[in-house]
Design an enzyme around this catalytic site. Structure first.
Site, PDB file in Angstrom:
ATOM      1  N   ASN A 107       0.838  -1.199   0.000  1.00  0.00           N
ATOM      2  CA  ASN A 107       0.000   0.000   0.000  1.00  0.00           C
ATOM      3  C   ASN A 107       0.869   1.243   0.000  1.00  0.00           C
ATOM      4  O   ASN A 107       2.001   1.208   0.499  1.00  0.00           O
ATOM      5  CB  ASN A 107      -0.878   0.000   1.263  1.00  0.00           C
ATOM      6  CG  ASN A 107      -1.796   1.203   1.337  1.00  0.00           C
ATOM      7  OD1 ASN A 107      -2.395   1.597   0.336  1.00  0.00           O
ATOM      8  ND2 ASN A 107      -1.900   1.813   2.510  1.00  0.00           N
ATOM      9  N   HIS A 109       0.936   5.182   1.356  1.00  0.00           N
ATOM     10  CA  HIS A 109       0.256   6.009   2.358  1.00  0.00           C
ATOM     11  C   HIS A 109       0.933   7.387   2.406  1.00  0.00           C
ATOM     12  O   HIS A 109       2.164   7.474   2.441  1.00  0.00           O
ATOM     13  CB  HIS A 109       0.344   5.320   3.732  1.00  0.00           C
ATOM     14  CG  HIS A 109      -0.400   6.068   4.782  1.00  0.00           C
ATOM     15  ND1 HIS A 109      -1.780   6.012   4.895  1.00  0.00           N
ATOM     16  CD2 HIS A 109       0.024   6.941   5.732  1.00  0.00           C
ATOM     17  CE1 HIS A 109      -2.163   6.802   5.882  1.00  0.00           C
ATOM     18  NE2 HIS A 109      -1.088   7.374   6.403  1.00  0.00           N
ATOM     19  N   SER A 136       4.956   6.847   2.482  1.00  0.00           N
ATOM     20  CA  SER A 136       5.457   5.508   2.842  1.00  0.00           C
ATOM     21  C   SER A 136       4.817   4.462   1.941  1.00  0.00           C
ATOM     22  O   SER A 136       3.623   4.559   1.623  1.00  0.00           O
ATOM     23  CB  SER A 136       5.078   5.156   4.297  1.00  0.00           C
ATOM     24  OG  SER A 136       5.524   6.137   5.198  1.00  0.00           O
ATOM     25  N   ASP A 145      -2.432   0.335   8.186  1.00  0.00           N
ATOM     26  CA  ASP A 145      -1.216   1.132   7.987  1.00  0.00           C
ATOM     27  C   ASP A 145      -0.089   0.695   8.929  1.00  0.00           C
ATOM     28  O   ASP A 145       0.778   1.506   9.286  1.00  0.00           O
ATOM     29  CB  ASP A 145      -1.504   2.649   8.167  1.00  0.00           C
ATOM     30  CG  ASP A 145      -2.521   3.156   7.161  1.00  0.00           C
ATOM     31  OD1 ASP A 145      -2.540   2.654   6.028  1.00  0.00           O
ATOM     32  OD2 ASP A 145      -3.308   4.056   7.519  1.00  0.00           O
TER      33      ASP A 145
HETATM   34  C1  GAR Z   1      -3.017   8.831  -2.320  1.00  0.00           C
HETATM   35  O1  GAR Z   1      -2.494  10.027  -1.794  1.00  0.00           O
HETATM   36  C2  GAR Z   1      -2.749   7.691  -1.367  1.00  0.00           C
HETATM   37  O2  GAR Z   1      -1.532   7.771  -0.689  1.00  0.00           O
HETATM   38  C3  GAR Z   1      -3.899   7.841  -0.412  1.00  0.00           C
HETATM   39  O3  GAR Z   1      -5.000   8.122  -1.240  1.00  0.00           O
HETATM   40  C4  GAR Z   1      -4.542   8.882  -2.356  1.00  0.00           C
HETATM   41  C5  GAR Z   1      -5.106   8.276  -3.614  1.00  0.00           C
HETATM   42  O4  GAR Z   1      -4.834   9.084  -4.719  1.00  0.00           O
HETATM   43  N1  GAR Z   1      -4.095   6.661   0.376  1.00  0.00           N
HETATM   44  C6  GAR Z   1      -4.441   6.686   1.657  1.00  0.00           C
HETATM   45  O5  GAR Z   1      -4.678   7.700   2.265  1.00  0.00           O
HETATM   46  C7  GAR Z   1      -4.544   5.306   2.290  1.00  0.00           C
HETATM   47  N2  GAR Z   1      -4.709   5.420   3.699  1.00  0.00           N
HETATM   48  P1  GAR Z   1      -5.028   8.527  -6.189  1.00  0.00           P
HETATM   49  O6  GAR Z   1      -6.423   7.884  -6.239  1.00  0.00           O
HETATM   50  O7  GAR Z   1      -4.942   9.751  -7.069  1.00  0.00           O
HETATM   51  O8  GAR Z   1      -3.945   7.532  -6.450  1.00  0.00           O
END
Ligand code: GAR
Length: 189
Positions: A107, A109, A136, A145
């Protein structure tokens, strides 16, 4: 070519970065499909544009979380997927899927874990306020996480920086770091 699946719930900018990195051979693999769980997720438009198969699974169509994850495992198995990359997939993975794909689910994060776990990590770090945050990539385990960290990159929050500017900079880092981390993991599994 190693076979990857990406799971997303929203915009899918990380999905797009992974697909492009595969095309540029920065990742020794191909994205076989993107799975998404929210009907209007923009990721499905990106998939169409990039020519990648997308699979929409609505969790509400299943009698239980186990049944939902059984369907996911079915798609992973018939497509011979080797690595699952969560990219903005806002759903907790349960024991069933974790055990089926042990050490093969990762994943991204948007914080320097273990700080600022959860779904609003960028805003939580910004509002705390910390001076350094980052991105991360980690293994997915039962604790949200909480898995072993694969890669991290830090970023200094500028004086008077807006949340929008910080969010953009975090995303830019994600789009570089995630492909590198995916390629590294593929060499190890
Ligand atoms: C990203 O910033 C990712 O790190 C976050 O969601 C966003 C998705 O963006 N994930 C989390 O917060 C997981 N806990 P995207 O749909 O444009 O790739």
């Amino acid at each position: 070519m190693r076979k990857l699946a990406v799971f997303a719930s929203g915009s899918g900018s990380n999905f797009e970065a992974i697909v492009k990195a595969c095309k540029k051979k920065l990742i020794n693999g191909e994205v076989v499909f993107v799975l998404y769980d929210r009907k209007n997720a923009f990721v499905s438009e990106r998939a169409k544009r990039l020519g990648i198969k997308s699979i929409y699974l609505n969790p509400n169509d299943f009698s239980s979380k186990d049944a939902y994850e059984d369907e996911i495992i079915y798609h992973l198995t018939i497509n011979k997927i080797e690595l699952v990359c969560l990219a903005g997939y806002m759903r907790i993975i349960s024991m069933k899927l974790i055990l089926a794909y042990l050490d093969r689910i990762i994943n991204i994060h948007p914080s320097l874990l273990p700080a600022f776990k959860g779904k609003d990590a960028i805003a939580d770090a910004y509002n705390y306020p910390v001076k350094i945050t980052g991105v991360s990539v980690h293994h997915v385990v039962l604790e949200v996480d909480g898995g072993k960290i694969i890669a991290q990159k830090a970023l200094i929050i500028k004086k008077d920086e807006s949340l929008e500017s910080l969010t953009k900079r975090i995303h830019r880092i994600e789009h570089q770091l995630y492909p590198l981390a995916i390629n590294k993991i593929l060499e190890e599994i």
